[in-house]
Design a protein around this motif. Structure first.
Motif, PDB file in Angstrom:
ATOM      1  N   LYS A 237     -19.510   0.963  15.531  1.00 61.87           N
ATOM      2  CA  LYS A 237     -19.554   0.219  14.273  1.00 61.87           C
ATOM      3  C   LYS A 237     -19.082  -1.226  14.419  1.00 61.87           C
ATOM      4  O   LYS A 237     -19.468  -2.091  13.649  1.00 61.87           O
TER       5      LYS A 237
ATOM      6  N   GLU B 226     -15.816   4.156  17.678  1.00 61.87           N
ATOM      7  CA  GLU B 226     -16.448   3.386  16.602  1.00 61.87           C
ATOM      8  C   GLU B 226     -16.193   1.899  16.765  1.00 61.87           C
ATOM      9  O   GLU B 226     -16.986   1.080  16.301  1.00 61.87           O
TER      10      GLU B 226
ATOM     11  N   THR C 130     -22.597   5.716  17.387  1.00 60.86           N
ATOM     12  CA  THR C 130     -21.296   5.772  16.706  1.00 60.86           C
ATOM     13  C   THR C 130     -20.633   4.411  16.600  1.00 60.86           C
ATOM     14  O   THR C 130     -19.707   4.237  15.810  1.00 60.86           O
TER      15      THR C 130
END
Length: 109
Positions: A68, A45, A66
């Motif tokens: 972030k 992430e 995925t």
């Protein structure tokens, strides 16, 4: 590796004179001045791009659902076209203070 949506990791032989893969399977040039590819099925992430990277080429992080957060070092001067395109969950990116070029649709969602 843009359409390799099940690729989780790439392993590069240590003797390879051109490429290097970090512990997450992310491919860099041997001298770590270019980050070439982030495996599409890698579940990270948050990712910190290695110090010394100068260039993030076209589609290097394309379609990493995925992801972030990305932190890039201040050595980065160039981000290629669609480099982070379709990273639909990317909500935080620390850009280099020395960016000169950002390609078309680099952050397109």
């Amino acid at each position: 590796f843009v359409t390799c949506d099940t690729l989780k990791m790439v392993i590069v032989d240590e003797e390879n004179p051109y490429f290097f893969a970090d512990s997450e399977g992310v491919i860099y040039s041997k001298d770590k001045s270019v980050i070439y590819s982030f495996p599409q099925a890698n579940k990270l992430e948050n990712y910190v791009i290695a110090d010394g990277v100068k260039k993030i080429p076209d589609k290097a992080f394309y379609w990493i659902p995925t992801l972030k957060s990305v932190t890039m070092p201040d050595t980065v001067t160039e981000i290629g076209e669609s480099a982070f395109a379709q990273c639909v969950n990317l909500t935080n990116i620390k850009l280099s203070n020395n960016l000169v070029t950002v390609g078309k649709m680099a952050f397109r969602f």
